[in-house]
Design an enzyme around this catalytic site. Structure first.
Site, PDB file in Angstrom:
ATOM      1  N   LYS A   9      66.430  21.192  25.394  1.00 32.23           N
ATOM      2  CA  LYS A   9      65.683  21.175  26.646  1.00 32.23           C
ATOM      3  C   LYS A   9      64.425  20.302  26.518  1.00 32.23           C
ATOM      4  O   LYS A   9      64.042  19.915  25.402  1.00 32.23           O
ATOM      5  CB  LYS A   9      65.327  22.615  27.026  1.00 32.23           C
ATOM      6  CG  LYS A   9      66.565  23.489  27.307  1.00 32.23           C
ATOM      7  CD  LYS A   9      66.164  24.901  27.738  1.00 32.23           C
ATOM      8  CE  LYS A   9      67.382  25.752  28.037  1.00 32.23           C
ATOM      9  NZ  LYS A   9      66.995  27.090  28.564  1.00 32.23           N
ATOM     10  N   TYR A  49      73.115  24.855  36.750  1.00 30.27           N
ATOM     11  CA  TYR A  49      72.693  26.257  36.665  1.00 30.27           C
ATOM     12  C   TYR A  49      73.061  27.045  37.922  1.00 30.27           C
ATOM     13  O   TYR A  49      72.427  28.055  38.216  1.00 30.27           O
ATOM     14  CB  TYR A  49      71.190  26.340  36.421  1.00 30.27           C
ATOM     15  CG  TYR A  49      70.787  26.173  34.968  1.00 30.27           C
ATOM     16  CD1 TYR A  49      71.249  27.058  33.984  1.00 30.27           C
ATOM     17  CD2 TYR A  49      69.916  25.160  34.576  1.00 30.27           C
ATOM     18  CE1 TYR A  49      70.854  26.919  32.650  1.00 30.27           C
ATOM     19  CE2 TYR A  49      69.519  25.023  33.241  1.00 30.27           C
ATOM     20  CZ  TYR A  49      69.998  25.912  32.295  1.00 30.27           C
ATOM     21  OH  TYR A  49      69.608  25.792  30.977  1.00 30.27           O
ATOM     22  N   ASN A 112      62.531  27.850  26.221  1.00 32.52           N
ATOM     23  CA  ASN A 112      63.216  28.371  25.029  1.00 32.52           C
ATOM     24  C   ASN A 112      64.084  27.344  24.316  1.00 32.52           C
ATOM     25  O   ASN A 112      65.063  27.681  23.665  1.00 32.52           O
ATOM     26  CB  ASN A 112      63.985  29.646  25.374  1.00 32.52           C
ATOM     27  CG  ASN A 112      65.074  29.400  26.397  1.00 32.52           C
ATOM     28  OD1 ASN A 112      65.279  28.268  26.823  1.00 32.52           O
ATOM     29  ND2 ASN A 112      65.793  30.449  26.762  1.00 32.52           N
ATOM     30  N   HIS A 115      69.863  25.175  25.172  1.00 28.74           N
ATOM     31  CA  HIS A 115      70.936  25.823  25.939  1.00 28.74           C
ATOM     32  C   HIS A 115      72.217  25.751  25.125  1.00 28.74           C
ATOM     33  O   HIS A 115      72.469  24.756  24.448  1.00 28.74           O
ATOM     34  CB  HIS A 115      71.166  25.074  27.265  1.00 28.74           C
ATOM     35  CG  HIS A 115      72.434  25.504  27.951  1.00 28.74           C
ATOM     36  ND1 HIS A 115      72.480  26.575  28.808  1.00 28.74           N
ATOM     37  CD2 HIS A 115      73.713  25.038  27.850  1.00 28.74           C
ATOM     38  CE1 HIS A 115      73.733  26.748  29.219  1.00 28.74           C
ATOM     39  NE2 HIS A 115      74.491  25.828  28.657  1.00 28.74           N
ATOM     40  N   GLU A 126      80.571  23.356  32.071  1.00 32.77           N
ATOM     41  CA  GLU A 126      79.340  22.637  31.735  1.00 32.77           C
ATOM     42  C   GLU A 126      79.567  21.248  31.129  1.00 32.77           C
ATOM     43  O   GLU A 126      78.824  20.303  31.433  1.00 32.77           O
ATOM     44  CB  GLU A 126      78.512  23.480  30.759  1.00 32.77           C
ATOM     45  CG  GLU A 126      77.932  24.724  31.419  1.00 32.77           C
ATOM     46  CD  GLU A 126      77.279  25.675  30.433  1.00 32.77           C
ATOM     47  OE1 GLU A 126      76.789  26.724  30.878  1.00 32.77           O
ATOM     48  OE2 GLU A 126      77.246  25.362  29.217  1.00 32.77           O
TER      49      GLU A 126
HETATM   50  P1  IDP Z   1      70.710  31.661  27.966  1.00 33.77           P
HETATM   51  O1  IDP Z   1      70.072  30.291  28.033  1.00 33.77           O
HETATM   52  O2  IDP Z   1      70.342  32.400  26.720  1.00 33.77           O
HETATM   53  O3  IDP Z   1      72.221  31.620  28.200  1.00 33.77           O
HETATM   54  P2  IDP Z   1      70.478  32.690  30.678  1.00 33.77           P
HETATM   55  O4  IDP Z   1      70.368  34.131  31.029  1.00 33.77           O
HETATM   56  O5  IDP Z   1      71.793  32.011  30.945  1.00 33.77           O
HETATM   57  O6  IDP Z   1      70.059  32.521  29.147  1.00 33.77           O
HETATM   58  O7  IDP Z   1      69.312  31.939  31.463  1.00 33.77           O
HETATM   59  C1  IDP Z   1      69.305  30.528  31.571  1.00 33.77           C
HETATM   60  C2  IDP Z   1      67.918  30.036  31.308  1.00 33.77           C
HETATM   61  O8  IDP Z   1      67.044  30.489  32.365  1.00 33.77           O
HETATM   62  C3  IDP Z   1      67.232  30.570  30.034  1.00 33.77           C
HETATM   63  O9  IDP Z   1      67.623  29.871  28.873  1.00 33.77           O
HETATM   64  C4  IDP Z   1      65.759  30.386  30.361  1.00 33.77           C
HETATM   65  O10 IDP Z   1      65.353  29.021  30.198  1.00 33.77           O
HETATM   66  C5  IDP Z   1      65.736  30.741  31.848  1.00 33.77           C
HETATM   67  N1  IDP Z   1      65.434  32.165  32.028  1.00 33.77           N
HETATM   68  C6  IDP Z   1      66.265  33.211  31.842  1.00 33.77           C
HETATM   69  N2  IDP Z   1      65.655  34.376  32.108  1.00 33.77           N
HETATM   70  C7  IDP Z   1      64.400  34.052  32.479  1.00 33.77           C
HETATM   71  C8  IDP Z   1      63.262  34.834  32.900  1.00 33.77           C
HETATM   72  O11 IDP Z   1      63.301  36.063  32.965  1.00 33.77           O
HETATM   73  N3  IDP Z   1      62.121  34.110  33.208  1.00 33.77           N
HETATM   74  C9  IDP Z   1      62.069  32.747  33.152  1.00 33.77           C
HETATM   75  N4  IDP Z   1      63.112  32.002  32.761  1.00 33.77           N
HETATM   76  C10 IDP Z   1      64.258  32.627  32.436  1.00 33.77           C
HETATM   77 MG    MG Z   2      73.286  31.034  29.873  1.00 34.66          MG
END
Ligand code: IDP
Ligand code: MG
Length: 142
Positions: A9, A49, A112, A115, A126
């Site tokens: 990212k 997304y 974070n 992905h 994807e």
């Molecule tokens: P993942 O990336 O671990 O699969 P997902 O639940 O698919 O997690 O969420 C996609 C992305 O959305 C996350 O990697 C993060 O960047 C963002 N995200 C998920 N939950 C939150 C939240 O509670 N606050 C802000 N951003 C979030």
């Molecule tokens: Mg995800």
């Protein structure tokens, strides 16, 4: 053999973590089948997304993912989807296991670093967001 998509990212690229992250996957025996540096626009991020479009964090996520260049990469190996998710660590870096990419490098659940596809169905959706068949080595004839 399984294929999965990873994205480094915008925060991971800004922090100069491309080499560090790719090294972890290669050291684990995963093979790179396609890789590129790209900057995606709003509609590409929304499409990628779309599963999260009802989430309260969706708009922030789209803004973040369009804020700078990202690395897109197709990795292949036995159980690649699960192995990649383990190496990444769970979504919230505070909960991610020690030694995982998110535990070591991520600032927050929002920023974070990485992905990774979470299932075969996700990977199948994807991967074509970033690569056509000819760009994925090993799929085309010859
Ligand atoms: P993942 O990336 O671990 O699969 P997902 O639940 O698919 O997690 O969420 C996609 C992305 O959305 C996350 O990697 C993060 O960047 C963002 N995200 C998920 N939950 C939150 C939240 O509670 N606050 C802000 N951003 C979030
Ligand atoms: Mg995800």
């Amino acid at each position: 053999m399984e294929q999965t998509l990873i994205l480094i990212k915008p925060d991971g690229v800004k922090k100069h973590l491309i080499g560090e992250i790719i090294k972890r996957f290669e050291s684990n025996g995963l093979d790179i089948r396609a890789i590129k540096l790209v900057r995606i626009n709003r509609s590409q991020a929304e499409g990628f997304y779309q599963v999260h479009k009802e989430q309260p964090f969706f708009e922030e996520l789209v803004q973040f993912m369009t804020s700078g260049p990202i690395i897109a990469c197709v990795l292949e190996g036995e159980r690649a989807i699960t192995r990649v998710r383990q190496i990444m660590g769970t979504t919230d870096p505070k909960k991610a296991e020690k030694g995982t990419i998110r535990n070591e490098f991520a600032d927050s659940i929002r920023y974070n670093i990485i992905h990774g596809s979470d299932s075969k169905a996700s990977a199948d959706y994807e991967i074509p967001n970033f690569f056509n068949r000819l760009e994925i080595i090993g799929i085309q004839a010859g």
